[in-house]
Design a protein around this motif. Structure first.
Motif, PDB file in Angstrom:
ATOM      1  N   ALA A   1      57.234  18.392 -39.417  1.00 36.65           N
ATOM      2  CA  ALA A   1      58.635  18.717 -39.116  1.00 36.65           C
ATOM      3  C   ALA A   1      59.376  17.509 -38.556  1.00 36.65           C
ATOM      4  O   ALA A   1      60.590  17.375 -38.732  1.00 36.65           O
ATOM      5  N   ALA A   2      58.630  16.603 -37.906  1.00 33.59           N
ATOM      6  CA  ALA A   2      59.235  15.392 -37.337  1.00 33.59           C
ATOM      7  C   ALA A   2      59.319  14.268 -38.369  1.00 33.59           C
ATOM      8  O   ALA A   2      59.785  13.177 -38.055  1.00 33.59           O
ATOM      9  N   GLY A   3      58.861  14.534 -39.595  1.00 35.71           N
ATOM     10  CA  GLY A   3      58.991  13.564 -40.676  1.00 35.71           C
ATOM     11  C   GLY A   3      57.763  12.720 -40.944  1.00 35.71           C
ATOM     12  O   GLY A   3      57.839  11.729 -41.677  1.00 35.71           O
ATOM     13  N   PHE A   4      56.626  13.113 -40.383  1.00 33.87           N
ATOM     14  CA  PHE A   4      55.406  12.329 -40.584  1.00 33.87           C
ATOM     15  C   PHE A   4      54.472  12.997 -41.576  1.00 33.87           C
ATOM     16  O   PHE A   4      54.291  14.214 -41.562  1.00 33.87           O
ATOM     17  N   GLY A   5      53.873  12.140 -42.430  1.00 35.31           N
ATOM     18  CA  GLY A   5      52.892  12.636 -43.387  1.00 35.31           C
ATOM     19  C   GLY A   5      53.524  13.477 -44.476  1.00 35.31           C
ATOM     20  O   GLY A   5      54.737  13.544 -44.648  1.00 35.31           O
ATOM     21  N   ALA A   6      52.644  14.129 -45.214  1.00 31.42           N
ATOM     22  CA  ALA A   6      53.085  15.021 -46.282  1.00 31.42           C
ATOM     23  C   ALA A   6      53.212  16.442 -45.735  1.00 31.42           C
ATOM     24  O   ALA A   6      52.617  16.778 -44.712  1.00 31.42           O
ATOM     25  N   LYS A   7      53.984  17.261 -46.427  1.00 27.41           N
ATOM     26  CA  LYS A   7      54.130  18.660 -46.015  1.00 27.41           C
ATOM     27  C   LYS A   7      52.862  19.427 -46.367  1.00 27.41           C
ATOM     28  O   LYS A   7      52.325  19.279 -47.472  1.00 27.41           O
ATOM     29  N   LEU A   8      52.369  20.201 -45.433  1.00 26.87           N
ATOM     30  CA  LEU A   8      51.181  21.017 -45.685  1.00 26.87           C
ATOM     31  C   LEU A   8      51.593  22.273 -46.437  1.00 26.87           C
ATOM     32  O   LEU A   8      52.435  23.044 -45.982  1.00 26.87           O
ATOM     33  N   LEU A   9      51.010  22.483 -47.618  1.00 22.87           N
ATOM     34  CA  LEU A   9      51.380  23.608 -48.478  1.00 22.87           C
ATOM     35  C   LEU A   9      50.352  24.732 -48.451  1.00 22.87           C
ATOM     36  O   LEU A   9      50.691  25.895 -48.653  1.00 22.87           O
TER      37      LEU A   9
ATOM     38  N   ARG B   1      39.061  20.383 -36.630  1.00 21.18           N
ATOM     39  CA  ARG B   1      40.030  20.828 -37.646  1.00 21.18           C
ATOM     40  C   ARG B   1      41.110  21.729 -37.055  1.00 21.18           C
ATOM     41  O   ARG B   1      42.264  21.716 -37.499  1.00 21.18           O
ATOM     42  N   GLU B   2      40.752  22.513 -36.080  1.00 18.68           N
ATOM     43  CA  GLU B   2      41.762  23.387 -35.460  1.00 18.68           C
ATOM     44  C   GLU B   2      42.838  22.544 -34.785  1.00 18.68           C
ATOM     45  O   GLU B   2      44.036  22.835 -34.885  1.00 18.68           O
ATOM     46  N   ARG B   3      42.407  21.492 -34.107  1.00 18.24           N
ATOM     47  CA  ARG B   3      43.360  20.616 -33.427  1.00 18.24           C
ATOM     48  C   ARG B   3      44.259  19.922 -34.450  1.00 18.24           C
ATOM     49  O   ARG B   3      45.474  19.787 -34.250  1.00 18.24           O
ATOM     50  N   GLU B   4      43.653  19.495 -35.560  1.00 16.94           N
ATOM     51  CA  GLU B   4      44.429  18.831 -36.612  1.00 16.94           C
ATOM     52  C   GLU B   4      45.495  19.758 -37.184  1.00 16.94           C
ATOM     53  O   GLU B   4      46.664  19.388 -37.333  1.00 16.94           O
ATOM     54  N   LEU B   5      45.094  20.983 -37.495  1.00 15.94           N
ATOM     55  CA  LEU B   5      46.028  21.910 -38.125  1.00 15.94           C
ATOM     56  C   LEU B   5      47.126  22.361 -37.172  1.00 15.94           C
ATOM     57  O   LEU B   5      48.248  22.639 -37.592  1.00 15.94           O
ATOM     58  N   GLN B   6      46.794  22.422 -35.886  1.00 16.78           N
ATOM     59  CA  GLN B   6      47.834  22.796 -34.937  1.00 16.78           C
ATOM     60  C   GLN B   6      48.913  21.713 -34.873  1.00 16.78           C
ATOM     61  O   GLN B   6      50.096  22.001 -34.762  1.00 16.78           O
ATOM     62  N   ALA B   7      48.465  20.445 -34.938  1.00 19.48           N
ATOM     63  CA  ALA B   7      49.405  19.327 -34.801  1.00 19.48           C
ATOM     64  C   ALA B   7      50.195  19.048 -36.067  1.00 19.48           C
ATOM     65  O   ALA B   7      51.362  18.656 -36.009  1.00 19.48           O
ATOM     66  N   ILE B   8      49.588  19.268 -37.225  1.00 15.27           N
ATOM     67  CA  ILE B   8      50.157  18.770 -38.473  1.00 15.27           C
ATOM     68  C   ILE B   8      51.525  19.389 -38.782  1.00 15.27           C
ATOM     69  O   ILE B   8      52.410  18.718 -39.310  1.00 15.27           O
ATOM     70  N   LYS B   9      51.718  20.635 -38.391  1.00 17.38           N
ATOM     71  CA  LYS B   9      52.994  21.295 -38.679  1.00 17.38           C
ATOM     72  C   LYS B   9      54.148  20.630 -37.931  1.00 17.38           C
ATOM     73  O   LYS B   9      55.222  20.395 -38.483  1.00 17.38           O
ATOM     74  N   TYR B  10      53.897  20.299 -36.664  1.00 15.37           N
ATOM     75  CA  TYR B  10      54.949  19.695 -35.841  1.00 15.37           C
ATOM     76  C   TYR B  10      55.192  18.250 -36.248  1.00 15.37           C
ATOM     77  O   TYR B  10      56.321  17.771 -36.213  1.00 15.37           O
ATOM     78  N   LEU B  11      54.135  17.557 -36.632  1.00 15.53           N
ATOM     79  CA  LEU B  11      54.290  16.182 -37.103  1.00 15.53           C
ATOM     80  C   LEU B  11      55.054  16.156 -38.426  1.00 15.53           C
ATOM     81  O   LEU B  11      55.906  15.298 -38.643  1.00 15.53           O
TER      82      LEU B  11
ATOM     83  N   ALA C   1      59.641  34.713 -33.997  1.00 18.04           N
ATOM     84  CA  ALA C   1      60.171  35.366 -32.799  1.00 18.04           C
ATOM     85  C   ALA C   1      61.259  34.533 -32.131  1.00 18.04           C
ATOM     86  O   ALA C   1      62.192  35.057 -31.551  1.00 18.04           O
ATOM     87  N   ARG C   2      61.127  33.201 -32.228  1.00 16.34           N
ATOM     88  CA  ARG C   2      62.119  32.372 -31.544  1.00 16.34           C
ATOM     89  C   ARG C   2      63.131  31.755 -32.500  1.00 16.34           C
ATOM     90  O   ARG C   2      63.926  30.906 -32.127  1.00 16.34           O
ATOM     91  N   GLY C   3      63.040  32.151 -33.787  1.00 11.99           N
ATOM     92  CA  GLY C   3      64.014  31.660 -34.759  1.00 11.99           C
ATOM     93  C   GLY C   3      63.824  30.217 -35.131  1.00 11.99           C
ATOM     94  O   GLY C   3      64.779  29.504 -35.411  1.00 11.99           O
ATOM     95  N   ASP C   4      62.572  29.746 -35.113  1.00 15.32           N
ATOM     96  CA  ASP C   4      62.282  28.351 -35.475  1.00 15.32           C
ATOM     97  C   ASP C   4      62.165  28.233 -36.983  1.00 15.32           C
ATOM     98  O   ASP C   4      61.288  28.801 -37.591  1.00 15.32           O
ATOM     99  N   ASN C   5      63.065  27.470 -37.574  1.00 19.41           N
ATOM    100  CA  ASN C   5      63.057  27.317 -39.031  1.00 19.41           C
ATOM    101  C   ASN C   5      62.613  25.921 -39.451  1.00 19.41           C
ATOM    102  O   ASN C   5      63.020  25.409 -40.479  1.00 19.41           O
ATOM    103  N   SER C   6      61.757  25.286 -38.602  1.00 16.10           N
ATOM    104  CA  SER C   6      61.350  23.918 -38.919  1.00 16.10           C
ATOM    105  C   SER C   6      60.536  23.849 -40.195  1.00 16.10           C
ATOM    106  O   SER C   6      60.416  22.818 -40.808  1.00 16.10           O
TER     107      SER C   6
END
Length: 386
Positions: free
Chosen positions: A127-135, A115-125, A23-28
């Motif tokens: 995108a900021a270059g931390f950790g591995a990409k969640l597939l 786990r909900e808190r982890e999954l909410q954070a992992i996408k933004y982290l 909706a907001r055009g976020d392509n992170s």
């Protein structure tokens, strides 16, 4: 909460975030997160686990669904006291080999990990270059991109060059904005751990005898006292990793690139807690707390954390403030993991002396308490007089 409901909630979070981003055009994140309803049995040996693991990969990633099972190879990356990490190498139809990491959650870890808190954070982290990409996610784990690097060992963390790089990376990590409430979760988690830890029952007679020697009234009073003291420090609130041990740091030696990974315990918390917890991990898996960093080693870390680009311009005032903050919250780290260990002693099927670990951490807390609290009270008294 049952594991199936938990996984369904996780997928709902991802769907909601993807809709919001669209909706907001976020392509992170250019990839669509894949999900599967399959569950893997963590008690299986690697040969027995391999066929269902291949089935999972085929279910998650449709481009692999037509591949022969011989196109997949599986090896263990690590088996800690919480999770099992596996590397799956896939030979695709064009001949390219693609590695992914499969992380299997330890049984009953939902008692100590949100786990909900982890999954909410992992996408933004990510995108900021931390950790591995969640597939992808499945009932009791996740699939991530593979990081070509070695896991650090405790001795690595005190090497000055690496300590400086960890500090710089942590500075960046703490600046990542995770949408939602910025309310610190540390004390909520500790009091929840306390409530659960104080009402356990052990069938094993030896465990029960050890458990019954614990004075939970004393533990509660210690928690309240340290909370009241740390509240006076007004430590900055950041999105903290909260588990920055050597096993959650990886280094590609050729590229000299450091990775912070695994955000299971990540939450908004206090800057000093994250650093103090990291310093406690200098003790390594043998819990040799004589290895806790000296004041000079800490100041080296603080300089690169506070001003990564100009570490030698950090003022003495700022160094002292962070020193006091870190070494007071270091006590809180011992309380957190001591209570965590009691819950694990009851819930985890892993063969580890969690009850013994409680006493290791709690006794170290008591050993360090007087000196750390005196330092904090002296600092606070001096701050008021100024």
């Amino acid at each position: 909460m049952g594991s199936r409901t938990e996984s369904e909630n996780e997928r709902e979070i991802w769907k909601a975030m993807e809709v919001a981003e669209g909706a907001r055009g976020d392509n992170s994140s250019s990839h669509v997160l894949q999900s599967s309803s399959l569950t893997l049995d963590t008690s299986l040996s690697l040969p027995d686990l391999t066929p269902p693991l291949i089935e999972l990969c085929k279910d998650l990633f449709k481009k692999w669904s037509r591949l022969d099972d011989s196109s997949f190879s599986v090896e263990t990356v690590s088996g800690g006291i919480t999770n099992l990490l596996l590397k799956v190498s896939v030979k695709e139809e064009d001949g390219n080999e693609v590695p992914v990491t499969v992380r299997l959650y330890g049984p009953n870890t939902d008692y100590v990990i949100n786990r909900e808190r982890e999954l909410q954070a992992i996408k933004y982290l990510s995108a900021a270059g931390f950790g591995a990409k969640l597939l992808g996610v499945f009932q009791n784990g996740m699939v991530q991109s593979f990081i070509n690097a070695r896991t650090l060992i405790p001795q690595d963390m005190r090497v000055p060059k690496l300590a400086a790089e960890i500090a710089k990376q942590l500075h960046k990590f703490h600046r990542v904005d995770i949408p939602g409430s910025k309310e610190p979760q540390l004390w909520n988690d500790i009091f929840k751990f306390y409530e659960n830890a104080s009402i356990l029952h052990f069938d094993d007679i030896e465990k029960r005898k050890k458990y019954e020697t614990i004075s939970f009234k004393e533990v509660y009073n210690e928690v309240v006292e340290i909370k009241e003291l740390t509240d006076l420090l007004n430590a900055p609130v950041v999105f903290a990793h909260n588990d920055l041990l050597s096993g959650n740091l990886m280094l590609n030696d050729d590229e000299e690139k450091l990775y912070i990974i695994d955000f299971e315990y990540g939450s908004y918390s206090y800057r000093g807690y994250d650093i103090g917890n990291h310093f406690n991990e200098y003790a390594g898996y043998d819990c040799d707390y004589s290895l806790y960093p000296s004041k000079d080693e800490q100041y080296h870390f603080f300089r690169h954390y506070l001003q990564p680009d100009k570490p030698h311009q950090v003022s003495d005032k700022d160094l002292e403030a962070l020193y006091v903050e870190t070494n007071t919250y270091m006590l809180v780290s011992h309380l957190f993991w001591a209570l965590w260990a009691l819950i694990q002693a009851k819930m985890s099927p892993i063969d580890f002396d969690y009850l013994g670990y409680f006493f290791l951490r709690y006794n170290e807390f008591k050993r360090q308490k007087e000196q750390a609290c005196s330092l904090a009270r002296s600092y606070l008294s001096g701050r008021e007089s100024r």
